[in-house]
Each structure stands twice: as C-alpha cells, then as structure tokens.
Design a protein around this motif. Structure first.
Motif, short mmCIF file in Angstrom:
data_model
loop_
_atom_site.label_atom_id
_atom_site.label_comp_id
_atom_site.label_asym_id
_atom_site.label_seq_id
_atom_site.Cartn_x
_atom_site.Cartn_y
_atom_site.Cartn_z
N THR A 78 65.78 60.90 71.39
CA THR A 78 65.83 63.09 70.95
C THR A 78 65.33 63.78 72.36
O THR A 78 63.81 63.39 72.71
CB THR A 78 65.37 63.72 69.36
N ALA A 79 65.80 64.43 72.38
CA ALA A 79 64.98 65.79 74.14
C ALA A 79 65.32 66.76 73.87
O ALA A 79 65.81 67.86 72.73
CB ALA A 79 65.79 65.87 75.49
N PHE A 80 63.72 67.25 73.62
CA PHE A 80 63.48 68.73 72.51
C PHE A 80 63.51 69.63 74.18
O PHE A 80 62.70 69.05 75.38
CB PHE A 80 62.36 68.51 71.94
N ALA A 81 63.38 70.73 73.72
CA ALA A 81 63.46 71.93 75.27
C ALA A 81 63.13 73.21 74.63
O ALA A 81 63.62 73.16 73.20
CB ALA A 81 64.21 71.98 76.03
N GLY A 82 61.82 74.02 74.85
CA GLY A 82 61.58 75.37 74.23
C GLY A 82 60.38 75.98 75.36
O GLY A 82 60.51 75.45 75.48
N GLN A 83 60.58 76.83 74.19
CA GLN A 83 59.06 77.48 74.94
C GLN A 83 57.96 78.27 73.44
O GLN A 83 58.70 78.33 72.28
CB GLN A 83 59.42 78.55 74.66
N THR A 126 59.59 77.71 69.73
CA THR A 126 61.17 77.77 69.15
C THR A 126 61.49 76.74 70.01
O THR A 126 61.37 75.73 71.59
CB THR A 126 61.80 79.09 69.82
N THR A 127 62.71 75.67 69.34
CA THR A 127 63.07 74.34 70.53
C THR A 127 64.55 73.90 70.04
O THR A 127 64.92 74.88 69.26
CB THR A 127 62.10 72.87 70.28
N MET A 128 65.39 73.50 70.93
CA MET A 128 66.72 73.09 71.06
C MET A 128 66.88 71.76 71.26
O MET A 128 65.66 71.15 72.49
CB MET A 128 67.32 73.43 71.88
N TRP A 129 67.03 70.76 70.26
CA TRP A 129 67.48 69.48 70.58
C TRP A 129 68.49 69.25 70.91
O TRP A 129 69.91 69.17 70.37
CB TRP A 129 66.55 68.48 69.30
#
Length: 113
Positions: free
Chosen positions: A76-81, A93-96
């Motif tokens: 799984t790859a997550f990106a957020g702030q 806060t993230t999207m995956w």
C-alpha cells in the motif's frame, strides 16, 4: 509544527509508529493494521517513506509505503499532509492505493483498490 514521529491511530483502529524522521525527511516505522485482506489478526509490517519539509508557516506533506508481506501479497502507498488545529491536536490526512498480486495480466483490473 507537526511532528510525524510517534504513534498514530486511524478510524479503523490500525496503529502506525514512525520511529524517526531524519534530517532530509526520510522516515521509517511500522504499521499494525486491524484490517487484513485475509481476515486474520492484526500484524505489524514495515513502512518507509519521506516527508517534504514545509515552507514557513506550512504543514508537511509526506508519503510512505507499507509492505504487507508477512500475511498478504500486497503493498500500500499512502500520501498525505499533517495539520495542527488551534488546540494543538495533530491530524494526518491521507489517501492510499493498495496493490494486491494477481495471477495474470487478465486479472490486472481487480488488483488495485
């Protein structure tokens, strides 16, 4: 300033522990998920990623990946702030995207969630 190092809990009661964020933003830790593709018990998996150093007055963005190889053939790859509210509470806060291995190119359509 938001600090990614530490223990985080999400809405699904999964835990993420970021052990250290290095000077250049590299981060390492482990992710203990309460949600598994196989429906089994929670297990810890390694995570690695990076944090973008925020501009003055900004909040850092980050990305990391988790390798679920101990109980699932998926990544799984997550990106957020990271944000801090007026009361000092830190929130990520993230999207995956989760990629599960499939047996053929014909099954590729169902491999990413």
């Amino acid at each position: 300033q938001c600090q990614l190092s530490g223990l985080w809990r999400n809405e699904q009661d999964s835990l993420m522990e970021i052990s250290a964020v290095r000077d250049k933003g590299d981060l390492r830790g482990k992710y203990l998920t309460g949600v598994t593709l196989a429906g089994g018990c929670a297990r810890a998996s390694p995570l690695t990623g990076t944090q973008q150093q925020p501009s003055e007055g900004g909040w850092p963005t980050f990305a990391f990946s988790v390798r679920w190889d101990k109980f699932s053939n998926a990544t799984t790859a997550f990106a957020g702030q990271c944000f801090v509210d007026t009361g000092g509470k830190e929130t990520l806060t993230t999207m995956w995207l989760l990629r599960e291995a499939v047996g053929s190119l014909e099954e590729d359509w169902k491999a990413t969630r």
